[in-house]
Design an enzyme around this catalytic site. Sequence first.
Site, PDB file in Angstrom:
ATOM      1  N   GLY A 134       0.798  -1.219   0.000  1.00  0.00           N
ATOM      2  CA  GLY A 134       0.000   0.000   0.000  1.00  0.00           C
ATOM      3  C   GLY A 134       0.832   1.271   0.000  1.00  0.00           C
ATOM      4  N   CYS A 141       1.662   2.332   3.573  1.00  0.00           N
ATOM      5  CA  CYS A 141       2.083   1.231   4.446  1.00  0.00           C
ATOM      6  C   CYS A 141       3.608   1.152   4.455  1.00  0.00           C
ATOM      7  CB  CYS A 141       1.498  -0.089   3.946  1.00  0.00           C
ATOM      8  SG  CYS A 141       1.982  -1.517   4.944  1.00  0.00           S
TER       9      CYS A 141
END
Length: 362
Positions: free
Chosen positions: A179, A182
Amino acid sequence: MRIESEIKLDFKDVLFRPKRSVLRSRKQVDLNREYKFRNSHRSWKGIPIMAANMDGVGTFNMASELSFLNMFTCITKQASEKQWDENISKIDREFTAISVGTNKEEYFKAKSVINKHRLKWICVDIANGYSEHFVDFVRQVRSDYPKINIIAGNVVTADMTQELILAGADIVKVGIGPGSVCTTRIQTGVGYPQLSAVMECADAAHGLGGHIIADGGCTCPGDVAKAFGAGADFVMLGGMFAGHNEGGGTVEIKIFDKNEYETTEYGDRLGKKYEEKHVVKFYGMSSETAMNKHSGGVANYRSSEGRTVEIPYKGNVKKTALNILGGIRSTCTYVGAPSLKQLSKCTTFIRCTQQFNNVYVK
């Protein structure tokens, strides 16, 4: 210690190989899918693209807007029971899931909402789906709700995909670290290139009659198409759906230095150029920002595994959603797939070292 030497691929490593097609127009492509789930025995029909259960993305307004396009939303697990009561009338239960971790208090709240509003979907979501207690929790949810559709994750390998399906999950969420906000791969060194993870987990799930979600790593409509081409049944988007009105974030005005100068007709400098931009804050759900907001700060036994960024304000999500769908339809016409269902069968990926010509991209 051992090393797996087989090359694993990400979205940036491949392109679709075009093929002869009888399709005359993108309008001919059907993006709806119909699934019957292995464990709940329920059926579902819609466009299998999901808004992630993140702050600024997994909101009730997002669920309301995307459901008009037959698209799905996982509501953030921080939504209270009162918020569910206030917003239940604006959402479509076929296209909305409640989210929960393995915390007993969270599950108690989720059970109350499910029972009160007869919800049809639950997303059991933790960062590390390899924990034994997570599998036991999924098994408990299936025991409590034999007919609910269970999404569970996240994992990236075939063995745990099958483990979760056998424990009661209908759909397994695939992705660790891809992500945009992330930082798990930075903080832990753990992960798996997303395209290969999707291919391997899809193969494992489909062998048992299960399904998977490609969760994370998509930065453009082409990546979403690649996830479907690799065998994903659903694709979950966070960053691509962030920054819209429906996310509920605060729009801020920022002044940026363009590193350019105003000049006279003779080339004399007059002063610097500045640019005004509208931005929205977006952050990972394991970031320090999220933990300060929802958990009272970062616990002393862990670290932040997410970043906080400012992204351009994008207006209404409908325009973005239609752009994504248009891109996928175009992919299907290039490879000769009359429907999304046929896309993976028509897909041949070619490995590449460069995808885009960025000569005019700053």
